[in-house]
Write an enzyme that holds these catalytic residues in place. Sequence first.
Site, PDB file in Angstrom:
ATOM      1  N   LYS A 264       0.854  -1.191   0.000  1.00 52.55           N
ATOM      2  CA  LYS A 264       0.000   0.000   0.000  1.00 52.55           C
ATOM      3  C   LYS A 264       0.886   1.235   0.000  1.00 52.55           C
ATOM      4  O   LYS A 264       1.678   1.435   0.919  1.00 52.55           O
ATOM      5  CB  LYS A 264      -0.917   0.006   1.236  1.00 52.55           C
ATOM      6  CG  LYS A 264      -1.644   1.344   1.469  1.00 52.55           C
ATOM      7  CD  LYS A 264      -2.530   1.326   2.716  1.00 52.55           C
ATOM      8  CE  LYS A 264      -3.109   2.717   3.002  1.00 52.55           C
ATOM      9  NZ  LYS A 264      -3.948   2.763   4.222  1.00 52.55           N
ATOM     10  N   LYS A 276     -10.097  13.189   7.569  1.00 52.40           N
ATOM     11  CA  LYS A 276      -9.620  12.911   8.922  1.00 52.40           C
ATOM     12  C   LYS A 276      -9.626  14.202   9.746  1.00 52.40           C
ATOM     13  O   LYS A 276      -9.666  15.301   9.183  1.00 52.40           O
ATOM     14  CB  LYS A 276      -8.182  12.367   8.863  1.00 52.40           C
ATOM     15  CG  LYS A 276      -8.045  10.952   8.324  1.00 52.40           C
ATOM     16  CD  LYS A 276      -6.588  10.495   8.375  1.00 52.40           C
ATOM     17  CE  LYS A 276      -6.396   9.112   7.775  1.00 52.40           C
ATOM     18  NZ  LYS A 276      -7.089   8.036   8.506  1.00 52.40           N
ATOM     19  N   ASP A 287       1.776   6.650   5.246  1.00 52.20           N
ATOM     20  CA  ASP A 287       0.783   5.658   4.839  1.00 52.20           C
ATOM     21  C   ASP A 287       1.228   4.887   3.583  1.00 52.20           C
ATOM     22  O   ASP A 287       0.462   4.113   3.026  1.00 52.20           O
ATOM     23  CB  ASP A 287      -0.568   6.354   4.604  1.00 52.20           C
ATOM     24  CG  ASP A 287      -1.757   5.432   4.841  1.00 52.20           C
ATOM     25  OD1 ASP A 287      -1.580   4.395   5.502  1.00 52.20           O
ATOM     26  OD2 ASP A 287      -2.855   5.752   4.351  1.00 52.20           O
ATOM     27  N   GLU A 348      -9.315   3.653   2.224  1.00 54.26           N
ATOM     28  CA  GLU A 348      -8.813   3.696   0.850  1.00 54.26           C
ATOM     29  C   GLU A 348      -7.739   2.656   0.565  1.00 54.26           C
ATOM     30  O   GLU A 348      -7.564   2.242  -0.585  1.00 54.26           O
ATOM     31  CB  GLU A 348      -8.275   5.100   0.539  1.00 54.26           C
ATOM     32  CG  GLU A 348      -6.821   5.375   0.956  1.00 54.26           C
ATOM     33  CD  GLU A 348      -6.581   5.289   2.460  1.00 54.26           C
ATOM     34  OE1 GLU A 348      -7.548   5.392   3.231  1.00 54.26           O
ATOM     35  OE2 GLU A 348      -5.413   5.114   2.864  1.00 54.26           O
ATOM     36  N   ARG A 350      -7.484  -0.496   1.193  1.00 58.34           N
ATOM     37  CA  ARG A 350      -7.998  -1.760   0.634  1.00 58.34           C
ATOM     38  C   ARG A 350      -8.393  -1.611  -0.817  1.00 58.34           C
ATOM     39  O   ARG A 350      -8.333  -2.555  -1.596  1.00 58.34           O
ATOM     40  CB  ARG A 350      -9.166  -2.251   1.512  1.00 58.34           C
ATOM     41  CG  ARG A 350     -10.334  -1.320   1.567  1.00 58.34           C
ATOM     42  CD  ARG A 350     -11.252  -1.594   2.755  1.00 58.34           C
ATOM     43  NE  ARG A 350     -10.698  -1.088   4.013  1.00 58.34           N
ATOM     44  CZ  ARG A 350     -11.278  -1.222   5.200  1.00 58.34           C
ATOM     45  NH1 ARG A 350     -12.441  -1.848   5.304  1.00 58.34           N
ATOM     46  NH2 ARG A 350     -10.705  -0.740   6.281  1.00 58.34           N
TER      47      ARG A 350
HETATM   48  N1  BES Z   1      -4.075   4.807   6.838  1.00 62.39           N
HETATM   49  C1  BES Z   1      -5.202   4.586   7.672  1.00 62.39           C
HETATM   50  C2  BES Z   1      -4.912   3.646   8.845  1.00 62.39           C
HETATM   51  C3  BES Z   1      -4.010   4.205   9.905  1.00 62.39           C
HETATM   52  C4  BES Z   1      -4.534   4.963  10.930  1.00 62.39           C
HETATM   53  C5  BES Z   1      -2.668   3.954   9.889  1.00 62.39           C
HETATM   54  C6  BES Z   1      -3.715   5.468  11.915  1.00 62.39           C
HETATM   55  C7  BES Z   1      -1.842   4.448  10.874  1.00 62.39           C
HETATM   56  C8  BES Z   1      -2.357   5.215  11.883  1.00 62.39           C
HETATM   57  C9  BES Z   1      -6.346   3.970   6.867  1.00 62.39           C
HETATM   58  O1  BES Z   1      -6.408   4.372   5.541  1.00 62.39           O
HETATM   59  C10 BES Z   1      -7.618   4.399   7.512  1.00 62.39           C
HETATM   60  O2  BES Z   1      -7.910   5.553   7.496  1.00 62.39           O
HETATM   61  N2  BES Z   1      -8.355   3.435   8.065  1.00 62.39           N
HETATM   62  C11 BES Z   1      -9.585   3.702   8.719  1.00 62.39           C
HETATM   63  C12 BES Z   1     -10.588   2.697   8.242  1.00 62.39           C
HETATM   64  C13 BES Z   1     -12.000   3.022   8.619  1.00 62.39           C
HETATM   65  C14 BES Z   1     -12.458   4.264   7.911  1.00 62.39           C
HETATM   66  C15 BES Z   1     -12.871   1.853   8.249  1.00 62.39           C
HETATM   67  C16 BES Z   1      -9.337   3.563  10.220  1.00 62.39           C
HETATM   68  O3  BES Z   1      -8.558   2.706  10.632  1.00 62.39           O
HETATM   69  O4  BES Z   1      -9.898   4.368  10.967  1.00 62.39           O
HETATM   70 ZN    ZN Z   2      -4.644   4.946   4.678  1.00 65.03          ZN
HETATM   71 MN    MN Z   3      -7.501   6.165   5.286  1.00 67.14          MN
END
Ligand code: BES
Ligand code: ZN
Ligand code: MN
Length: 500
Positions: A264, A276, A287, A348, A350
């Site tokens: 990714k 966010k 990321d 995103e 996935r």
């Molecule tokens: N890149 C983030 C996951 C992440 C969060 C990595 C904090 C490192 C630190 C990912 O793209 C994301 O935003 N995931 C969401 C998924 C949710 C919207 C289903 C999450 O984990 O909140």
């Molecule tokens: Zn992400």
């Molecule tokens: Mn994200």
Amino acid sequence: MQLSFAAPHAVASGAWVVGALDGNALTPAAQKADKASGGALARGLKVSKFTGKSGQVLEVLAPAALGASRILLVGLGKGNDFDGAKAENLAAAVNGRLNTAGETAVTFEIDVPKGSRLKPGALAAHLALGAQLKSYTFNHYRTKNLDEYEPKLKTVTIATPAVSDAKKSWTALEAVAAGMFFARDLVNEPPNVLYPAEFARRAKANLTKLGVKVEILGEAEMKKLGMNTLLGVGQGSERESQLVVMTWNGSRKKKDAPVAFVGKGVCFDSGGLSLKTGPGMMGMKGDMGGAAAVTGTMQALAMREARVNAVGVIGLVENMPDGKAQRPDDVVKSMSGQTVEVLNTDAEGRLVLADALTYTQRKFAPKFVIDLATLTGAIIMALGPEHAGLFSNDDRLSDRIAAAGKAVGEPVWRLPLGPNYDKLLKSKIADMKNIGGPNAGSITAAQFLQRFVEDKRPWAHLDIAGVAWQDGEQKALAPTWGTGWGVRILNELVAENYED
Ligand code: BES
Ligand code: ZN
Ligand code: MN
């Protein structure tokens, strides 16, 4: 930092590092240092609580009648427990301490302790690796006070009775360190500098030199292939999305099916229209840690000329809000033909991986595919910075990954998959939605990826959101924010199981 191996010799300057076992049994090198310093170590032992436990250090400054500026007596612990990881941690800790002290040179003279299964050459190479990994810096953007940040320690000598074995072991470990440094650089770079095309350019520049074939696909090519879930993520960005395909053919069996790694590479994750929060966005330059690990692994494999056919595929995008950005509620068709209802544009990773997985499997028919991704915040809640999350449809592959991680200090913890989790991805109008319910977020993310695994191919997913970078306490071998996590475990997995 200048690193070299030499036969044991009189240490005429800099620090001299020798070892003691638990219970204060001085190793032969330590006895030599004690004698050369007129019994300074023995006197020091009497006035300190040093007992030879792993991690302890007794320092004697400017010993009389010696050229060395200081002697460091380090605890090796119990001989039976002394392994490569202990050697790495020891050298890293000494490196850190000497830098703080302002020392410029060091000679390690660590004898293999009684009971340890390490060979002298391997011990020397692991000391070198620990010192090397700890010496990493990322100071390109500092213009002031470099004195404070640039390491003082410039010369590291490892004294060993097995110089040529040590050099041989080091060639392989040096390649791993170089791959990790590349991965760390990529993770540490700010997102205004390292956008998808720039990441792709660096991957190509660094890897082509080493004999890796690097192909870069832009948006037009991906559009033709139907990679709409990946492209949808990059749709709101001014920067063009890229797919980088790296191939290393090191096996003597030219036609052998490759092992495949997919990363990714979200160069910045703002969340998109599902934006966010301010604090939640900080650090989202990292990321692309999965893509960095895959790229660093390809570098390590090529540098040590691993006898394996390997492919690395990374999906590089920037997830931004914009008038053209993907909306929550959009439905997109993936390269696999399956449709996805995008209910949260912040889920995103996935979407990027789905198309990258399909591309990789159809193009290369690999033995297995492993994806690495900073995929979910939930994995950080579950495992913290200690383990990456492992998900797999294949026990053998899973066990091998877990063993590799344990061997090199990048441990993983397996979490379950199952039809009841998969159900949570049901969409009202499409084949699936890109989020599950409020629970088990890391598992539903993995279930989503599993829907893109074809022909029951062995597959594993490593959720590295908790380990790709570090905000709190530093790991022993990683001195900056980006850790380079992933290069060592993948390299070890290949070395132990897939080379001819
Ligand atoms: N890149 C983030 C996951 C992440 C969060 C990595 C904090 C490192 C630190 C990912 O793209 C994301 O935003 N995931 C969401 C998924 C949710 C919207 C289903 C999450 O984990 O909140
Ligand atoms: Zn992400
Ligand atoms: Mn994200």
